[in-house]
Write a protein that holds these residues in place. Structure first.
Motif, PDB file in Angstrom:
ATOM      1  N   SER A   9      53.623  92.982 -11.958  1.00 27.84           N
ATOM      2  CA  SER A   9      54.282  94.169 -12.967  1.00 27.84           C
ATOM      3  C   SER A   9      54.931  93.790 -14.287  1.00 27.84           C
ATOM      4  O   SER A   9      54.609  93.161 -15.102  1.00 27.84           O
ATOM      5  CB  SER A   9      56.146  94.018 -12.341  1.00 27.84           C
ATOM      6  N   PRO A  10      54.351  94.976 -15.420  1.00 24.39           N
ATOM      7  CA  PRO A  10      54.517  94.747 -16.700  1.00 24.39           C
ATOM      8  C   PRO A  10      55.253  94.589 -17.073  1.00 24.39           C
ATOM      9  O   PRO A  10      56.408  93.425 -17.938  1.00 24.39           O
ATOM     10  CB  PRO A  10      54.339  96.275 -16.996  1.00 24.39           C
ATOM     11  N   TYR A  11      56.782  94.789 -16.426  1.00 23.42           N
ATOM     12  CA  TYR A  11      58.566  94.655 -16.312  1.00 23.42           C
ATOM     13  C   TYR A  11      58.987  93.194 -16.525  1.00 23.42           C
ATOM     14  O   TYR A  11      59.475  92.716 -17.372  1.00 23.42           O
ATOM     15  CB  TYR A  11      58.957  95.044 -15.917  1.00 23.42           C
ATOM     16  N   VAL A  33      58.105  92.744  -4.475  1.00 18.34           N
ATOM     17  CA  VAL A  33      59.425  93.633  -4.505  1.00 18.34           C
ATOM     18  C   VAL A  33      58.827  93.957  -2.669  1.00 18.34           C
ATOM     19  O   VAL A  33      59.442  95.148  -2.287  1.00 18.34           O
ATOM     20  CB  VAL A  33      59.903  94.391  -5.663  1.00 18.34           C
ATOM     21  N   VAL A  47      66.792  94.704  -4.695  1.00 17.51           N
ATOM     22  CA  VAL A  47      65.420  94.222  -4.755  1.00 17.51           C
ATOM     23  C   VAL A  47      63.827  95.209  -6.110  1.00 17.51           C
ATOM     24  O   VAL A  47      63.506  96.239  -6.395  1.00 17.51           O
ATOM     25  CB  VAL A  47      64.237  94.553  -3.661  1.00 17.51           C
ATOM     26  N   LYS A  48      64.776  94.500  -7.076  1.00 22.45           N
ATOM     27  CA  LYS A  48      64.917  95.654  -8.583  1.00 22.45           C
ATOM     28  C   LYS A  48      63.824  94.077  -9.111  1.00 22.45           C
ATOM     29  O   LYS A  48      63.753  93.146  -9.218  1.00 22.45           O
ATOM     30  CB  LYS A  48      64.841  95.421  -9.258  1.00 22.45           C
ATOM     31  N   ALA A  49      62.543  94.003  -9.934  1.00 20.65           N
ATOM     32  CA  ALA A  49      61.460  92.981 -10.574  1.00 20.65           C
ATOM     33  C   ALA A  49      61.399  93.579 -12.227  1.00 20.65           C
ATOM     34  O   ALA A  49      60.745  94.834 -12.171  1.00 20.65           O
ATOM     35  CB  ALA A  49      60.637  92.694 -10.003  1.00 20.65           C
ATOM     36  N   PRO A  50      62.168  92.898 -12.836  1.00 17.25           N
ATOM     37  CA  PRO A  50      62.057  91.580 -12.761  1.00 17.25           C
ATOM     38  C   PRO A  50      63.549  91.475 -12.236  1.00 17.25           C
ATOM     39  O   PRO A  50      65.331  92.400 -12.655  1.00 17.25           O
ATOM     40  CB  PRO A  50      62.089  91.114 -14.392  1.00 17.25           C
ATOM     41  N   ASP A  62      66.624  94.027 -14.985  1.00 14.62           N
ATOM     42  CA  ASP A  62      66.233  95.274 -15.484  1.00 14.62           C
ATOM     43  C   ASP A  62      65.622  94.525 -16.846  1.00 14.62           C
ATOM     44  O   ASP A  62      66.197  93.382 -17.456  1.00 14.62           O
ATOM     45  CB  ASP A  62      67.213  95.735 -16.142  1.00 14.62           C
ATOM     46  N   SER A  63      64.185  94.437 -17.535  1.00 13.27           N
ATOM     47  CA  SER A  63      63.356  93.815 -18.581  1.00 13.27           C
ATOM     48  C   SER A  63      64.819  93.411 -19.625  1.00 13.27           C
ATOM     49  O   SER A  63      64.644  92.504 -20.070  1.00 13.27           O
ATOM     50  CB  SER A  63      62.289  93.964 -18.444  1.00 13.27           C
ATOM     51  N   THR A  64      64.738  95.220 -20.449  1.00  7.60           N
ATOM     52  CA  THR A  64      65.205  95.233 -21.565  1.00  7.60           C
ATOM     53  C   THR A  64      66.539  94.285 -21.479  1.00  7.60           C
ATOM     54  O   THR A  64      67.014  93.542 -22.120  1.00  7.60           O
ATOM     55  CB  THR A  64      65.684  96.638 -21.493  1.00  7.60           C
ATOM     56  N   VAL A 106      53.384 103.074 -13.670  1.00  9.32           N
ATOM     57  CA  VAL A 106      53.858 102.417 -12.300  1.00  9.32           C
ATOM     58  C   VAL A 106      54.758 104.015 -11.411  1.00  9.32           C
ATOM     59  O   VAL A 106      54.035 103.560 -10.241  1.00  9.32           O
ATOM     60  CB  VAL A 106      55.456 101.690 -12.736  1.00  9.32           C
ATOM     61  N   TYR A 110      52.944 104.118  -7.570  1.00  7.97           N
ATOM     62  CA  TYR A 110      53.845 104.396  -6.380  1.00  7.97           C
ATOM     63  C   TYR A 110      53.380 105.510  -5.718  1.00  7.97           C
ATOM     64  O   TYR A 110      53.271 105.846  -4.459  1.00  7.97           O
ATOM     65  CB  TYR A 110      55.294 104.780  -6.901  1.00  7.97           C
TER      66      TYR A 110
HETATM   67  N1  LIG Z   1      63.938  99.720 -15.723  1.00  2.00           N
HETATM   68  C1  LIG Z   1      63.241  98.377 -15.075  1.00  2.00           C
HETATM   69  C2  LIG Z   1      62.076  98.565 -14.595  1.00  2.00           C
HETATM   70  C3  LIG Z   1      61.947  97.913 -13.495  1.00  2.00           C
HETATM   71  C4  LIG Z   1      60.907  98.192 -11.754  1.00  2.00           C
HETATM   72  O1  LIG Z   1      60.611  99.256 -12.014  1.00  2.00           O
HETATM   73  N2  LIG Z   1      60.017  97.093 -11.638  1.00  2.00           N
HETATM   74  C5  LIG Z   1      59.260  97.465 -10.004  1.00  2.00           C
HETATM   75  C6  LIG Z   1      58.035  96.726 -10.200  1.00  2.00           C
HETATM   76  S1  LIG Z   1      56.858  97.755 -11.916  1.00  2.00           S
HETATM   77  C7  LIG Z   1      60.111  97.489  -8.709  1.00  2.00           C
HETATM   78  O2  LIG Z   1      61.365  96.916  -8.785  1.00  2.00           O
HETATM   79  N3  LIG Z   1      59.579  97.968  -7.888  1.00  2.00           N
HETATM   80  C8  LIG Z   1      60.540  98.202  -6.861  1.00  2.00           C
HETATM   81  C9  LIG Z   1      61.022  99.213  -7.029  1.00  2.00           C
HETATM   82  O3  LIG Z   1      61.209  99.934  -7.488  1.00  2.00           O
HETATM   83  O4  LIG Z   1      61.861  99.604  -5.336  1.00  2.00           O
HETATM   84  C10 LIG Z   1      63.117  97.042 -16.147  1.00  2.00           C
HETATM   85  O5  LIG Z   1      62.897  96.807 -16.982  1.00  2.00           O
HETATM   86  O6  LIG Z   1      62.965  96.472 -15.815  1.00  2.00           O
END
Ligand SMILES: N[C@@H](CCC(=O)N[C@@H](CS)C(=O)NCC(=O)O)C(=O)O
Length: 203
Positions: A9-11, A33, A47-50, A62-64, A106, A110
């Motif tokens: 995951s780039p985030y 995830v 369930v969001k990464a990171p 949220d990475s930021t 991403v 998806y």
């Molecule tokens: N804006 C978020 C985006 C994070 C994101 O979308 N991560 C993806 C993995 S690359 C994720 O959690 N996907 C699972 C989902 O959205 O259900 C950040 O910067 O952390």
């Protein structure tokens, strides 16, 4: 602090690289995830990464925002990137463009991997590809002469753009050829050769 999520995951990867660049101690837990949904949901039901869990047990996402928390609370005053106002603004703009490129890549992945082929919506994929290329063209124009990105000190734009360059190369090479953006391609190659990036590889 715990950092949960996969380095593909780039985030997640930009967050790990940033924490490491700031010399912040953290434990990385490589949960997907998708493949580890239940295990992930037990830590963060969204369930969001990171996802990060601080030493008081507060779950951050949220990475930021995790990076913002790290800079505000954990970095002992250490910062990344330029402080001169014009360069700082450009670094933040480039970080935003890098994040947009990650988001559009991403979304493409998806749409292709999570939807059955007959339900994929070509106009949506075209729109997202156009946005991805627009972000990369803007990056390419704006990093001309941006000699601070890989530091020292490394900047958030340097981290995020290189992470985006590698993710795009790995995941959507048929949509974007990174060598069409030679400055970004050179930045990505140079960053990936550093000890920090090798310690937190795309995988
Ligand atoms: N804006 C978020 C985006 C994070 C994101 O979308 N991560 C993806 C993995 S690359 C994720 O959690 N996907 C699972 C989902 O959205 O259900 C950040 O910067 O952390």
């Amino acid at each position: 602090m715990r950092l949960i999520g996969m380095l593909d995951s780039p985030y997640v990867r930009r967050t790990a690289l940033t924490l490491a660049a700031l010399d912040i101690a953290f434990v990385h837990e490589s949960l997907s995830v998708f493949r580890h949904y239940k295990e992930f949901a037990a830590i963060n039901p969204v369930v969001k990464a990171p996802t990060a869990v601080n030493d008081d047990g507060v779950v951050l996402l949220d990475s930021t925002l995790i990076i913002d928390y790290a800079l505000k609370v954990l970095s002992n005053g250490k910062t990344l990137g330029p402080t001169e106002p014009k360069l700082a603004a450009l670094d933040i703009r480039l970080t935003g463009l890098g994040l947009a490129a990650c988001e559009k890549a991403v979304q493409t992945v998806y749409e292709r991997q999570l939807r059955p082929a007959e339900k994929q919506h070509a106009p949506w994929l075209d729109r997202v590809a156009g946005q991805l290329k627009a972000a990369l063209s803007a990056v390419e124009a704006d990093i001309a002469g941006a000699d601070w990105l890989l530091g020292p000190p490394l900047s958030e734009a340097g981290i995020t753009l290189a992470v985006a360059g590698t993710f795009i190369t790995e995941m959507v090479p048929d949509v974007v050829t990174l060598s069409d953006y030679p400055r970004l391609a050179a930045l990505t190659t140079a960053a990936e050769a550093t000890a920090l990036f090798r310690a937190w590889p795309y995988q």
